[in-house]
Write a protein that holds these residues in place. Structure first.
Motif, PDB file in Angstrom:
ATOM      1  N   GLU A 161      -1.782   0.083  -3.011  1.00  9.10           N
ATOM      2  CA  GLU A 161      -1.421   0.913  -1.853  1.00  9.10           C
ATOM      3  C   GLU A 161       0.062   1.275  -1.867  1.00  9.10           C
TER       4      GLU A 161
ATOM      5  N   LYS B  28     -12.836  -3.081   3.085  1.00  6.01           N
ATOM      6  CA  LYS B  28     -11.552  -2.878   2.427  1.00  6.01           C
ATOM      7  C   LYS B  28     -10.955  -4.211   1.996  1.00  6.01           C
ATOM      8  N   GLN B  29     -10.499  -4.266   0.755  1.00  5.58           N
ATOM      9  CA  GLN B  29      -9.863  -5.480   0.265  1.00  5.58           C
ATOM     10  C   GLN B  29      -8.441  -5.554   0.791  1.00  5.58           C
TER      11      GLN B  29
ATOM     12  N   ASN C 170      -4.651  -5.126  -4.072  1.00  5.27           N
ATOM     13  CA  ASN C 170      -4.808  -3.956  -3.215  1.00  5.27           C
ATOM     14  C   ASN C 170      -3.478  -3.552  -2.589  1.00  5.27           C
TER      15      ASN C 170
ATOM     16  N   GLU D 269      -4.235  -4.822 -10.097  1.00 11.92           N
ATOM     17  CA  GLU D 269      -4.745  -4.060  -8.952  1.00 11.92           C
ATOM     18  C   GLU D 269      -6.215  -4.346  -8.664  1.00 11.92           C
TER      19      GLU D 269
END
Length: 69
Positions: free
Chosen positions: A12, A2-3, A8, A39
């Motif tokens: 989110e 997961k970045q 990110n 993004e």
């Protein structure tokens, strides 16, 4: 893996509000393609855009940059 980068965090936060990229772009006064590029970290955000994003996403610029409140 997961970045955990700036882009990110923007994604989110946007998704947590139920907004499309277009809606966030409209709120920030920019193009949807700019939000998309930020993004996926294809391009960075200007200082002005960081402030706009933080304001609309209701977080600090520190949080967007570092992930820390």
């Amino acid at each position: 893996m997961k970045q955990n980068g700036f882009g990110n965090r923007v994604k989110e936060l946007r998704l947590s509000k139920g907004w499309s990229q277009q809606e966030l772009a409209d709120r920030c006064g920019c193009w949807q393609s700019a939000i998309s590029a930020i993004e996926v970290e294809r391009r960075g955000a200007t200082l002005y855009m960081m402030v706009k994003l933080a304001d609309q996403l209701e977080v600090t610029t520190d949080y967007l940059l570092t992930g820390k409140s």
